[in-house]
Design a protein around this motif. Structure first.
Motif, PDB file in Angstrom:
ATOM      1  N   TYR A   1       0.860  -1.162  -0.053  1.00 35.43           N
ATOM      2  CA  TYR A   1      -0.059   0.046   0.185  1.00 35.43           C
ATOM      3  C   TYR A   1       0.826   1.115   0.052  1.00 35.43           C
ATOM      4  CZ  TYR A   1      -3.435  -3.394   1.552  1.00 35.43           C
ATOM      5  OH  TYR A   1      -4.086  -4.526   1.614  1.00 35.43           O
ATOM      6  N   THR A   2       0.308   2.319  -0.629  1.00 36.49           N
ATOM      7  CA  THR A   2       1.197   3.666  -0.666  1.00 36.49           C
ATOM      8  C   THR A   2       0.711   4.549   0.343  1.00 36.49           C
ATOM      9  OG1 THR A   2      -0.300   4.196  -2.791  1.00 36.49           O
ATOM     10  CG2 THR A   2       1.664   3.164  -2.924  1.00 36.49           C
ATOM     11  N   SER A   3      -0.530   4.204   0.787  1.00 38.64           N
ATOM     12  CA  SER A   3      -0.874   5.480   1.900  1.00 38.64           C
ATOM     13  C   SER A   3      -1.726   4.658   3.109  1.00 38.64           C
ATOM     14  CB  SER A   3      -2.006   6.296   1.327  1.00 38.64           C
ATOM     15  OG  SER A   3      -2.857   5.694   0.688  1.00 38.64           O
ATOM     16  N   PHE A   4      -2.057   5.252   4.026  1.00 42.66           N
ATOM     17  CA  PHE A   4      -2.389   4.842   5.236  1.00 42.66           C
ATOM     18  C   PHE A   4      -3.979   5.075   5.344  1.00 42.66           C
ATOM     19  CE2 PHE A   4       1.845   5.242   7.097  1.00 42.66           C
ATOM     20  CZ  PHE A   4       1.849   4.234   7.663  1.00 42.66           C
ATOM     21  N   ARG A   5      -4.892   4.228   6.053  1.00 40.18           N
ATOM     22  CA  ARG A   5      -6.098   4.595   6.377  1.00 40.18           C
ATOM     23  C   ARG A   5      -6.107   5.537   7.076  1.00 40.18           C
ATOM     24  NH1 ARG A   5      -9.697  -1.020   6.054  1.00 40.18           N
ATOM     25  NH2 ARG A   5      -8.415  -2.059   4.204  1.00 40.18           N
ATOM     26  N   PRO A   6      -7.539   6.160   7.484  1.00 40.88           N
ATOM     27  CA  PRO A   6      -7.645   7.181   8.553  1.00 40.88           C
ATOM     28  C   PRO A   6      -7.023   6.666   9.936  1.00 40.88           C
ATOM     29  CG  PRO A   6      -9.387   7.182   7.319  1.00 40.88           C
ATOM     30  CD  PRO A   6      -8.695   6.092   6.709  1.00 40.88           C
ATOM     31  N   LEU A   7      -6.419   7.395  10.626  1.00 38.62           N
ATOM     32  CA  LEU A   7      -5.859   7.235  12.011  1.00 38.62           C
ATOM     33  C   LEU A   7      -4.586   6.262  12.091  1.00 38.62           C
ATOM     34  CD1 LEU A   7      -8.985   7.373  14.390  1.00 38.62           C
ATOM     35  CD2 LEU A   7      -7.465   9.281  13.847  1.00 38.62           C
ATOM     36  N   GLN A   8      -4.387   5.405  11.078  1.00 35.77           N
ATOM     37  CA  GLN A   8      -3.435   4.563  11.318  1.00 35.77           C
ATOM     38  C   GLN A   8      -2.052   5.028  11.529  1.00 35.77           C
ATOM     39  OE1 GLN A   8      -3.530   2.069   7.555  1.00 35.77           O
ATOM     40  NE2 GLN A   8      -4.676   0.391   8.635  1.00 35.77           N
ATOM     41  N   GLU A   9      -1.861   6.027  10.703  1.00 30.20           N
ATOM     42  CA  GLU A   9      -0.329   6.709  10.748  1.00 30.20           C
ATOM     43  C   GLU A   9      -0.198   7.435  12.243  1.00 30.20           C
ATOM     44  OE1 GLU A   9       2.654   9.553   8.140  1.00 30.20           O
ATOM     45  OE2 GLU A   9       0.454   9.569   7.755  1.00 30.20           O
ATOM     46  N   GLN A  10      -1.162   8.054  12.871  1.00 30.78           N
ATOM     47  CA  GLN A  10      -1.256   8.764  14.159  1.00 30.78           C
ATOM     48  C   GLN A  10      -0.971   7.490  15.338  1.00 30.78           C
ATOM     49  OE1 GLN A  10      -3.230   9.391  11.622  1.00 30.78           O
ATOM     50  NE2 GLN A  10      -4.591  11.217  12.447  1.00 30.78           N
ATOM     51  N   ILE A  11      -1.745   6.490  15.116  1.00 33.58           N
ATOM     52  CA  ILE A  11      -1.819   5.220  16.220  1.00 33.58           C
ATOM     53  C   ILE A  11      -0.380   4.733  15.869  1.00 33.58           C
ATOM     54  CG2 ILE A  11      -2.685   2.920  16.377  1.00 33.58           C
ATOM     55  CD1 ILE A  11      -5.214   3.917  15.279  1.00 33.58           C
ATOM     56  N   ILE A  12       0.201   4.187  14.936  1.00 28.97           N
ATOM     57  CA  ILE A  12       1.548   3.682  14.729  1.00 28.97           C
ATOM     58  C   ILE A  12       2.563   4.646  15.350  1.00 28.97           C
ATOM     59  CG2 ILE A  12       3.394   3.048  13.107  1.00 28.97           C
ATOM     60  CD1 ILE A  12       0.739   2.186  11.357  1.00 28.97           C
ATOM     61  N   SER A  13       2.578   5.920  15.078  1.00 31.56           N
ATOM     62  CA  SER A  13       3.460   6.937  15.778  1.00 31.56           C
ATOM     63  C   SER A  13       3.417   6.939  17.149  1.00 31.56           C
ATOM     64  CB  SER A  13       3.264   8.327  15.131  1.00 31.56           C
ATOM     65  OG  SER A  13       3.269   8.476  13.727  1.00 31.56           O
ATOM     66  N   THR A  14       2.473   6.814  17.765  1.00 29.50           N
ATOM     67  CA  THR A  14       2.212   6.638  19.270  1.00 29.50           C
ATOM     68  C   THR A  14       3.028   5.527  19.742  1.00 29.50           C
ATOM     69  OG1 THR A  14       0.044   7.821  18.928  1.00 29.50           O
ATOM     70  CG2 THR A  14       0.388   6.890  20.940  1.00 29.50           C
ATOM     71  N   ILE A  15       2.648   4.309  19.181  1.00 31.32           N
ATOM     72  CA  ILE A  15       3.184   3.083  19.674  1.00 31.32           C
ATOM     73  C   ILE A  15       4.782   3.200  19.659  1.00 31.32           C
ATOM     74  CG2 ILE A  15       3.504   0.722  18.895  1.00 31.32           C
ATOM     75  CD1 ILE A  15       1.167   0.761  20.833  1.00 31.32           C
ATOM     76  N   LEU A  16       5.256   3.641  18.433  1.00 26.34           N
ATOM     77  CA  LEU A  16       6.682   4.025  18.280  1.00 26.34           C
ATOM     78  C   LEU A  16       7.427   4.767  19.288  1.00 26.34           C
ATOM     79  CD1 LEU A  16       6.895   4.180  14.464  1.00 26.34           C
ATOM     80  CD2 LEU A  16       7.561   2.171  15.796  1.00 26.34           C
ATOM     81  N   GLN A  17       6.400   5.765  19.929  1.00 29.12           N
ATOM     82  CA  GLN A  17       6.951   6.509  21.173  1.00 29.12           C
ATOM     83  C   GLN A  17       6.689   5.727  22.205  1.00 29.12           C
ATOM     84  OE1 GLN A  17       5.011  10.413  20.864  1.00 29.12           O
ATOM     85  NE2 GLN A  17       4.998  10.222  18.549  1.00 29.12           N
ATOM     86  N   LYS A  18       6.259   4.511  22.595  1.00 32.64           N
ATOM     87  CA  LYS A  18       6.061   3.556  23.396  1.00 32.64           C
ATOM     88  C   LYS A  18       4.995   3.918  24.457  1.00 32.64           C
ATOM     89  CE  LYS A  18      10.614   1.287  22.860  1.00 32.64           C
ATOM     90  NZ  LYS A  18      11.518   0.643  23.698  1.00 32.64           N
ATOM     91  N   LYS A  19       3.822   4.632  24.023  1.00 28.99           N
ATOM     92  CA  LYS A  19       2.881   5.083  24.775  1.00 28.99           C
ATOM     93  C   LYS A  19       1.576   4.045  24.623  1.00 28.99           C
ATOM     94  CE  LYS A  19       3.388   9.962  24.191  1.00 28.99           C
ATOM     95  NZ  LYS A  19       2.766  11.088  23.267  1.00 28.99           N
TER      96      LYS A  19
END
Length: 609
Positions: free
Chosen positions: A11-29
């Motif tokens: 896939y070349t783009s994220f679905r709504p909210l996926q990118e923000q959710i993944i970023s949050t987990i990468l920050q270990k929250k």
């Protein structure tokens, strides 16, 4: 993130909210994710698992769901494993070795097994995150409470620095708060995706006797030949009965319920996932472990016990985003039986309230999607145009006389009858109870002869929903007139009823006083693009099936229906063009590209000749 998304998942783009959710987990929250079935929940932990060091532990309640997810990940070239009771000792020994070596990116495990591995395997591996799937199972307020989930709070004690992600497709506000508390999550980021599934059409048919239901289902199935779907029934006996009636009509139907052995259930689920059987008649026990993307329709033969159950079950259709149909049948007997179950349950008041909300949905004459979204705390400022109410806006008429006839009959029997006897009195039927009790001598005996019996059932449902009478479940389901009903009975208020719209089974539209036949609901085209080459799509579908059989995996794991439609539309000529199609990552490009390009090339050559 985008590079990994394209490389592994195509896939070349994220679905709504996926990118923000993944970023949050990468920050270990810690993170709580509410996202509808088919909305891309699994990507929210699968992608960060690939980007983080160590192994992501995914807690899943069903072996079949683990198997499906692991096969899908492995088909994308990702090292994923499942630790469950189906593994033998040799498999587990290899799995432990791979985990300790740091080779496994995602490890799927049941909540019970997770607890037993706390001081063993999990202690020896580098854990990147914990993802708790179907997180509503931890809450008493959820619709599918599982006691084993309550032990998961130990994760926080054993692994205080590892981020915890809870994911669910169905949780109201109370359940959400309970999930956070039960898992001892620390200031979690909460993401609530839209619960709208615009690709699902919503339709309700009420008051249909069994014969009419089966006729309607047969007609429906003939429109959906070669397409997978599920028929949900309330009881084991119901699944067997419906399957038997459909087999008499020439359909190949599987049955799934708790009365079968584990081996029988696994075989049936496997046959369905691998397209050996297209139709399954099942109790609600079926489908939670199904990640099958190309289920094209879901029928509810009976009313579900809550909107959560209903939403989760219809959510098994159209997970690939393509148009899919849902159909709900609903009768008075469903209400009586489900109300009894709710009244006898440990959470009587909340279960009765949830059933009441489900009934209101089925009875409603406003856009059904708005009701569903509102239930999950989401508002929509327009009608959806893809439900039966929007397609056939209801007409109302003054039903005061009809209501007065019914209420008068209830009153004249001292409110000591149920619905069946009430209809017998109104229709003037000399049933044994009517004759025994002398109800044939009442003034109201036969006053409703002009209204068909199934229409009386429908009007009684409307009256119940309008609050003109209630059912005394503790008094053998006798009907009791409410204060609102008394106002209508004594002429102090008028009673608006909705005109019944019914499709006649012989196909002719007939109209009677207060009754109109419905316009047929338009069918979606099964293709994504009008310009798609249908003949090529069929050839690609057969190739996909052959490849899936060779690899012993479901066809939709090789390539999704959506990706096949795109191939039939775009007709790529090179391996690079093949890799640009949505849903085809590097691994699938290398593995399948040559085979699919050969079929496309031969097809185009044949057409040119």
């Amino acid at each position: 993130m985008l590079k990994t998304l394209k490389s592994y998942f195509g896939y070349t783009s994220f679905r709504p909210l996926q990118e923000q959710i993944i970023s949050t987990i990468l920050q270990k929250k810690d993170t709580l994710v509410l996202m509808p079935t088919g909305g891309g929940k699994s990507m929210c932990y699968q992608l960060p698992a690939l980007l983080m060091e160590g192994t992501a532990i995914v807690v899943s309640p069903l072996i079949s769901l683990m198997k499906d997810q692991v096969e899908s990940l492995q088909a994308n070239g990702i090292v994923a494993r499942a630790l469950n009771s189906t593994n033998d000792d040799a498999t587990n020994a290899q799995l432990y070795f791979e985990c300790v070596q740091g080779r496994v990116k995602l490890l799927y495990i049941s909540p019970e097994r997770l607890m037993s591995e706390m001081n063993y395997l999990l202690r020896d591996i580098n854990i990147s995150l914990f993802a708790i799937d179907e997180a509503h199972c931890i809450s008493h307020w959820g619709h599918d409470f599982r006691p084993e989930y309550t032990q998961l709070k130990n994760i926080r004690r054993f692994f205080p620095h590892v981020p915890v992600m809870a994911l669910t497709a169905t949780a109201d506000k109370i359940t959400r708060e309970d999930i956070i508390q039960q898992l001892e999550m620390r200031n979690p980021e909460i993401f609530i995706s839209s619960f709208d599934r615009p690709n699902l059409s919503l339709e309700v048919k009420r008051g249909y006797p069994q014969k009419e239901k089966i006729k309607t289902i047969v007609k429906f199935l003939r429109r959906h030949r070669n397409e997978s779907g599920i028929i949900y029934c309330m009881s084991r006996n119901g699944t067997e009965k419906v399957a038997g009636l459909l087999e008499e009509e020439g359909f190949d139907v599987g049955v799934y319920h708790a009365g079968l052995s584990n081996e029988q259930r696994e075989m049936m689920q496997d046959d369905f996932i691998n397209d050996r059987i297209q139709i399954i008649c099942a109790t609600i026990a079926f489908g939670m472990g199904i990640d099958k993307s190309n289920v094209r329709w879901v029928i509810h033969y009976n009313l579900p016990k809550s909107i959560e159950n209903f939403y989760q079950e219809i959510g098994r259709a159209g997970r690939d985003g393509l148009p899919s149909e849902t159909l709900l049948f609903y009768s008075f007997s469903d209400i009586i039986l489900l109300s009894r179950f709710a009244a006898e349950s440990h959470q009587q008041s909340i279960n009765l309230e949830k059933l009441n909300r489900m009934q209101q949905y089925a009875e409603s004459d406003i856009c059904r999607r708005r009701i569903l979204l509102n239930y999950f705390g989401e508002t929509m400022d327009h009608d959806c145009g893809n439900c039966d109410v929007c397609k056939n806006p209801p007409e109302r008429f003054d039903g005061t006389i009809i209501v007065q006839k019914a209420l008068s009959a209830i009153a004249r029997t001292d409110q000591q009858i149920g619905t069946r006897t009430l209809i017998d009195i109104l229709k003037g039927y000399a049933s044994s109870e009517v004759l025994e009790k002398g109800y044939d001598k009442l003034k109201t005996y036969g006053v409703g002869r002009d209204v068909p019996g199934k229409d009386w059932q429908d009007y009684l449902l409307q009256m119940l929903n309008l609050g003109y009478f209630e059912i005394a479940y503790n008094e053998n389901n006798h009907l009791k007139i409410t204060p609102s009903g008394k106002k209508v009975l004594f002429g102090k208020e008028r009673a608006p009823l909705v005109v019944i719209k019914r499709e006649e089974s012989h196909g002719k539209k007939t109209a009677a006083k207060g009754h109109k036949a419905a316009a047929p609901v338009p069918m979606f085209s099964s293709t994504v693009f009008e310009e798609e080459d249908a003949e090529l799509f069929e050839k690609l579908r057969l190739l996909r099936k052959d490849l899936a059989d060779q690899l012993a995996i479901p066809a939709y794991i090789v390539l999704s229906d959506k990706t096949l439609h795109l191939l039939a539309f775009k007709k790529p000529q090179s391996i690079e063009e093949f890799g640009e199609i949505s849903g085809i990552g590097e691994f699938k490009k290398e593995r399948y590209g040559k085979d699919f390009l050969t079929v496309i090339h031969n097809h185009l050559q044949k057409k040119a000749d």
